[in-house]
Design an enzyme around this catalytic site. Structure first.
Site, mmCIF file in Angstrom:
data_model
loop_
_atom_site.group_PDB
_atom_site.id
_atom_site.type_symbol
_atom_site.label_atom_id
_atom_site.label_comp_id
_atom_site.label_asym_id
_atom_site.label_seq_id
_atom_site.Cartn_x
_atom_site.Cartn_y
_atom_site.Cartn_z
ATOM 1 N N ASN A 1 0.867 -1.184 0.000
ATOM 2 C CA ASN A 1 0.000 0.000 0.000
ATOM 3 C C ASN A 1 0.902 1.232 0.000
ATOM 4 O OD1 ASN A 1 -1.786 2.059 0.499
ATOM 5 N ND2 ASN A 1 -2.442 1.323 2.525
ATOM 6 N N TRP A 2 0.979 1.871 -1.155
ATOM 7 C CA TRP A 2 1.909 3.004 -1.296
ATOM 8 C C TRP A 2 1.388 4.272 -0.617
ATOM 9 C CZ3 TRP A 2 3.859 2.863 -7.144
ATOM 10 C CH2 TRP A 2 4.552 1.656 -7.353
ATOM 11 N N LYS A 3 0.128 4.269 -0.239
ATOM 12 C CA LYS A 3 -0.505 5.439 0.395
ATOM 13 C C LYS A 3 -0.279 6.690 -0.452
ATOM 14 C CE LYS A 3 -0.255 3.099 4.803
ATOM 15 N NZ LYS A 3 -0.160 3.154 6.253
ATOM 16 N N HIS B 1 -9.643 1.108 5.004
ATOM 17 C CA HIS B 1 -8.363 1.262 5.717
ATOM 18 C C HIS B 1 -8.578 2.163 6.933
ATOM 19 C CE1 HIS B 1 -4.217 2.308 6.609
ATOM 20 N NE2 HIS B 1 -3.862 1.252 5.908
ATOM 21 N N GLU C 1 -6.889 4.483 8.101
ATOM 22 C CA GLU C 1 -6.632 5.915 7.865
ATOM 23 C C GLU C 1 -7.866 6.583 7.273
ATOM 24 O OE1 GLU C 1 -3.018 5.355 5.646
ATOM 25 O OE2 GLU C 1 -2.004 4.740 7.489
ATOM 26 N N GLU D 1 -5.459 -5.219 10.547
ATOM 27 C CA GLU D 1 -4.457 -4.180 10.765
ATOM 28 C C GLU D 1 -4.761 -3.446 12.071
ATOM 29 O OE1 GLU D 1 -2.287 -2.762 6.971
ATOM 30 O OE2 GLU D 1 -4.051 -1.540 7.205
ATOM 31 N N GLY E 1 2.523 1.977 10.941
ATOM 32 C CA GLY E 1 3.502 3.059 10.826
ATOM 33 C C GLY E 1 4.233 3.363 12.126
ATOM 34 N N SER F 1 3.422 -2.395 10.382
ATOM 35 C CA SER F 1 4.873 -2.424 10.624
ATOM 36 C C SER F 1 5.546 -3.720 10.162
ATOM 37 C CB SER F 1 5.180 -2.149 12.102
ATOM 38 O OG SER F 1 4.780 -0.833 12.455
ATOM 39 N N GLY G 1 2.847 -1.219 4.334
ATOM 40 C CA GLY G 1 2.845 0.206 4.025
ATOM 41 C C GLY G 1 4.241 0.693 3.702
ATOM 42 N N GLY G 2 4.902 1.307 4.688
ATOM 43 C CA GLY G 2 6.202 1.949 4.487
ATOM 44 C C GLY G 2 7.228 1.108 3.742
HETATM 45 P P1 13P Z 1 3.003 0.198 7.765
HETATM 46 O O1 13P Z 1 3.496 -1.086 7.126
HETATM 47 O O2 13P Z 1 3.753 1.410 7.309
HETATM 48 O O3 13P Z 1 2.875 0.061 9.232
HETATM 49 O O4 13P Z 1 1.507 0.411 7.197
HETATM 50 C C1 13P Z 1 0.610 -0.623 7.262
HETATM 51 C C2 13P Z 1 -0.589 -0.253 6.474
HETATM 52 O O5 13P Z 1 -1.325 0.637 6.843
HETATM 53 C C3 13P Z 1 -0.825 -0.966 5.228
HETATM 54 O O6 13P Z 1 -2.107 -0.727 4.742
#
Ligand code: 13P
Length: 257
Positions: free
Chosen positions: A11-13, A100, A102, A172, A178, A218, A239-240
């Site tokens: 997930n590149w956000k 998600h 967020e 999640e 994050g 994470s 994510g990251g």
């Molecule tokens: P991180 O891997 O950066 O914690 O993010 C997880 C995430 O929200 C994937 O959708």
């Protein structure tokens, strides 16, 4: 039951220009050259889906990389400024992340909207990657199970036993996203079991064993293998670390049996 191939979803956000995203995709492909032992999905920003879809067509060798959207509208069309619909996305992507945390937290997305998004995605041939998970306060209050069960109950309320096979559920925990603090193995297994049991109860054993349940929060090149070896873990949502080609490739390799 653990399905044969793990699914690794990046997930590149809200990151990278189209040019940067294209280079990132090329590098991921290069790092994984010839690899075919996992399902690999990247979810770039909506503006990147068309150019990346074209870029993927130009790749002549494995790995096969599939695309997902990060979100879709809870409407199909009409006066909804700024939205992107499942109908627009379906020619470019196979999946869409839905619900998600967020979006739930920063944009006030409700479970009722998420229910509609899941239904619209399925109707138009997109596979939902439905995110559920508790926040820290809810975990501390001993409400984590109930929060996740309530989310599943509402978000899947329009889903049939046939459709559940197409849905990927991503557990999640909000506190692990994050933060560098990933959930403990026992916590992850406990939640994956809870989710699987909820699916079995609602949709029957056969339908429910075919849908994938993944963990996100994470995940990195170091912890991915241990996480994916946990009972009931069909893959990861990253994510990251999905923005770093070598690390993302390491995560994909970590999913190989
Ligand atoms: P991180 O891997 O950066 O914690 O993010 C997880 C995430 O929200 C994937 O959708």
């Amino acid at each position: 039951m653990n399905l044969p191939h793990k699914i690794i979803i990046g997930n590149w956000k809200l990151n990278d220009t189209i040019a940067e995203g294209t280079v990132l995709l090329q590098k991921i492909h290069q790092e994984l050259k010839g690899f075919s032992a996992a399902t690999i999905v990247v979810c770039p920003p909506a503006t990147h889906l068309y150019p990346l879809h074209r870029e993927l067509k130009s790749f002549k060798s494995d790995p096969k990389i599939e695309l997902g959207a990060q979100n879709i509208s809870d409407y199909e069309a009409g006066a909804h400024t700024g939205e992107v619909s499942a109908i627009m996305v379906r020619d470019l992507a196979k999946y869409s992340i839905i619900g998600h945390s967020e979006r739930r937290t920063h944009y006030g997305e409700t479970d009722d909207q998420i229910t509609r998004k899941v239904a619209i995605a399925l109707e138009h041939g997109l596979q939902p990657i439905l995110c559920v998970g508790e926040n820290l306060a809810q975990r501390h209050d001993g409400k984590a199970h109930q929060v996740v069960l309530d989310q599943l109950n509402t978000d899947l309320s329009d889903v049939t036993a046939d459709e559940i096979k197409k849905i990927i559920i991503a557990y999640e925990p909000v506190w692990a996203i994050g933060t560098g603090t990933f959930a403990k193995p026992g916590e992850i297994e406990d939640m994956l079991r809870l989710i699987r049991n909820a699916l079995v109860q609602r949709f029957g054993r056969l339908a429910s064993t075919e849908s994938r349940i993944v963990y996100g929060g994470s995940v990195d090149g170091e912890n991915a293998k241990a996480i994916m070896q946990l009972q009931g873990c069909d893959g990861v949502l990253v994510g990251g670390a999905s923005l770093k080609p070598k690390e993302f490739a390491a995560i994909v390799h970590a999913g190989q049996k």
